[in-house]
Enzyme design. Structure first.
Site, PDB file in Angstrom:
ATOM      1  N   ASP A 244      31.525  28.158  37.650  1.00  0.00           N
ATOM      2  CA  ASP A 244      31.850  27.629  37.402  1.00  0.00           C
ATOM      3  C   ASP A 244      32.641  26.465  38.251  1.00  0.00           C
ATOM      4  OD1 ASP A 244      33.090  29.074  35.305  1.00  0.00           O
ATOM      5  OD2 ASP A 244      35.307  30.155  36.261  1.00  0.00           O
TER       6      ASP A 244
ATOM      7  N   THR B 271      38.262  28.010  30.663  1.00  0.00           N
ATOM      8  CA  THR B 271      38.503  28.487  29.688  1.00  0.00           C
ATOM      9  C   THR B 271      39.861  29.236  28.916  1.00  0.00           C
ATOM     10  OG1 THR B 271      37.736  30.899  30.353  1.00  0.00           O
ATOM     11  CG2 THR B 271      36.201  28.990  29.709  1.00  0.00           C
ATOM     12  N   THR B 272      40.597  29.904  31.016  1.00  0.00           N
ATOM     13  CA  THR B 272      42.468  30.332  30.465  1.00  0.00           C
ATOM     14  C   THR B 272      43.165  29.143  29.751  1.00  0.00           C
ATOM     15  OG1 THR B 272      41.178  31.105  32.028  1.00  0.00           O
ATOM     16  CG2 THR B 272      43.706  31.858  31.495  1.00  0.00           C
TER      17      THR B 272
ATOM     18  N   ASP C 251      37.911  35.482  34.563  1.00  0.00           N
ATOM     19  CA  ASP C 251      37.442  34.959  34.043  1.00  0.00           C
ATOM     20  C   ASP C 251      37.674  34.641  32.178  1.00  0.00           C
ATOM     21  OD1 ASP C 251      35.584  32.185  33.977  1.00  0.00           O
ATOM     22  OD2 ASP C 251      34.084  34.107  32.896  1.00  0.00           O
TER      23      ASP C 251
END
Ligand code: ADP
Ligand code: MG
Length: 541
Positions: free
Chosen positions: A387, A95-96, A62
């Site tokens: 998520d 987020t990545t 994550d």
């Protein structure tokens, strides 16, 4: 005035970097951050093992968790971490993606700067591209609603692909959708109404949806029942005890008779309070404050299950789950304030005694009980579930979804390039650099899955030119497939938010041409090195 005296405007020990040095340094730091999380992107992304100063271990893939745990100190690198946090706050997923795009925007900006294009021009071009990107993404997205159960399940499964929860993702996706549909009021989803409770033991596939709330409080008295069926629940936010006098009131007791009269009086008052509860018809009581021993005794004698000192947030969830009204004054408590649940029982989650309120009819708050063999597994299942829930909620809120697997990025880049034809000169170059940057997502997905990124990207672009807007990468076979048909679906908001925050931070960093660090921070801010333990990361570039 020939004798020039040096003029000091900064305190001793402060360092300063100007112009290209400052820019290069900031861009380098941001690129390192992006590079660090890049290998985790997508279903075939790798995990990271993070060890903190106490030796505790987190294994995750994550993006935001990795960046938070790294305790990054470089100011520009920190700004990239903020991008991940914003994405986490707004959606919970992607987020990545956001960080990787930001890193690539800066990398491409550096390339333009080397061709003597001024950062101001790049910033302007990026801003134009970012704005246009929102419209483009919106344009080619598909509609979704809370009724599109099938699509919602695919969104949840996509969110969990490649995470620790992968093995049981169908089951978890099913639970996620059920939970959201259950708590949704019309088209509004408040994720606060879905409580995640973790339990070590069993397998991930044993995770379940509890139609009610599990609260981390046990029954107050062993003589109370362990289990109440057809529960009628009172929620009380005042104390069921005689308050000790807070002001300095003194009670003069001079004889044993007076003492026992005083105690009898106290008992009488407590009895009065508990009778109000008993008379309301409640057989379960949850109290936000205390319940004293005498009151516990009376309640137990009446066969009532009671728990005390509940968190306010749990009281509110219980109200939503059972339909009870939280009562502030015992005198007001009556049958209509009571909530209902098929079953209230004391239960053990891990080592902790808790109370489970389940089998509620049409509850507007529910609990997802997440299970897994070890703490590490359960923690990663929780992150995956967060998520998935965030993605479903974002999809319903905006009402739009896109396919994933690199397809939307290629389609966006294609449209941005078409759009750039209307621009002239240097701005056009910046918009083209922006389009290239977005393609870092499909390229990385291909790389992380062990396939040739150039071949795959060329193939994808050809198919997009032929109108196949959802042509994306099958990370498992290395073929270009229709990602929509393959069930890789994400909320539009992941993409719009990622582009928005990535371009904002890139523009912000590009505008900086002067870094002044006071002496305390000069050492760590002087270079683009990572903090302790991440030594050698610079070599990754
Ligand atoms: P992020 O933190 O950005 O969400 P992830 O590791 O979750 O990072 O990866 C998300 C990317 O993986 C998205 O671009 C998504 O479209 C892609 N993806 C998810 N599932 C699949 C799949 N089955 N095949 C190909 N790509 C996928
Ligand atoms: Mg994700």
């Amino acid at each position: 005035m020939t004798n020039q005296q040096p003029i000091y405007i900064l305190p001793e020990g402060a360092t300063r970097q100007l112009g290209r040095d400052a820019q290069r340094n900031n861009i380098m730091a941001a690129k390192i951050v992006a590079e660090t999380v890049r290998s985790t992107l997508g279903p075939k992304g790798m995990d990271k093992m993070l060890v903190d100063s106490l030796g505790d271990i987190i294994i995750t893939n994550d993006g935001v968790t990795i960046l938070e745990e790294m305790q990054i100190e470089h100011p520009a690198a920190k700004m990239l971490v903020e991008v991940a946090k914003t994405q986490e706050k707004e959606i919970g997923d992607g987020t990545t993606t956001a960080v990787v795009i930001a890193g690539e925007l800066l990398k491409n900006a550096e390339r333009l700067m080397e061709q003597d294009i001024h950062p101001t021009v790049i910033v302007k071009g990026y801003a134009i591209a970012a704005e246009k990107a929102q419209a483009i993404l919106n344009n080619f997205s598909e509609d979704v609603s809370i009724k599109s159960i099938d699509i919602l399940k695919k969104i949840a499964a996509t969110a969990m692909t490649g995470k620790g929860a992968e093995k049981a993702k169908e089951h978890l996706a099913e639970l996620a959708v059920q939970a959201v549909v259950q708590v949704a009021e019309e088209n509004k989803v408040d994720l606060d109404n879905i409580k995640l409770e973790k339990k070590v033991g069993g397998g991930i596939e044993d995770s379940e949806l509890v139609k009610g709330i599990i609260v981390d409080k046990e029954k107050v008295n062993p003589n109370m029942p362990d289990k109440v069926t057809n529960a009628k629940i009172a929620l009380i936010d005042c104390a069921v005890e005689i308050k000790s006098t807070e002001t300095e009131a003194k009670i003069q007791i001079s004889s044993p008779e007076q003492m026992s009269a005083f105690l009898a009086q106290e008992e009488h008052m407590i009895k009065d309070m508990t009778e109000k509860i008993i008379n309301s018809g409640a057989n379960v009581v949850f109290c936000q404050k205390g319940i004293d021993d005498t009151a516990q005794h009376f309640l137990a004698k009446a066969g009532i299950y009671a728990a005390r000192r509940l968190k306010k947030s749990d009281m509110e969830k219980l109200a939503k789950a059972t339909g009870a009204r939280i009562v502030t004054n015992l005198a007001d408590l009556s049958a209509i304030d009571l909530g209902k649940a098929g079953l209230v029982e004391s239960t053990k989650v891990g080592d902790e005694e808790m109370t489970s309120v389940s089998e509620c009819k049409n509850p507007k708050a529910v609990t997802l009980l997440l299970k897994g063999g070890t703490q590490h597994v359960v923690d990663e299942v929780e992150r995956a579930m967060t998520d998935a829930l965030g993605d479903i909620a974002a999809a319903i809120k905006v009402g739009k979804v896109v396919a994933g697997a690199g397809a939307p990025e290629v389609e966006l880049a294609r449209n941005l390039r078409l759009f750039s034809n209307q621009l002239s000169g240097r701005e056009q170059l910046a918009v083209l650099a922006f389009a290239d940057a977005v393609e870092i997502i499909p390229r990385t997905l291909a790389e992380n899955a062990g396939f040739d990124p150039i071949d795959l990207l060329t193939d994808m672009k050809n198919k997009h030119d032929k109108g196949q807007k959802w042509a994306g990468i099958d990370s498992f076979t290395g073929k270009v497939v229709d990602a929509w048909k393959a069930g890789v679906i994400e909320p539009l908001k992941i993409k719009t938010q990622a582009i928005k925050s990535a371009s904002e931070v890139a523009e912000l960093i590009l505008r900086i041409d002067d870094v002044i660090a006071s002496s305390g921070s000069s050492k760590r801010n002087a270079g683009a090195e990572m903090p302790h333990g991440m030594g050698g990361m610079g070599g990754m570039m």
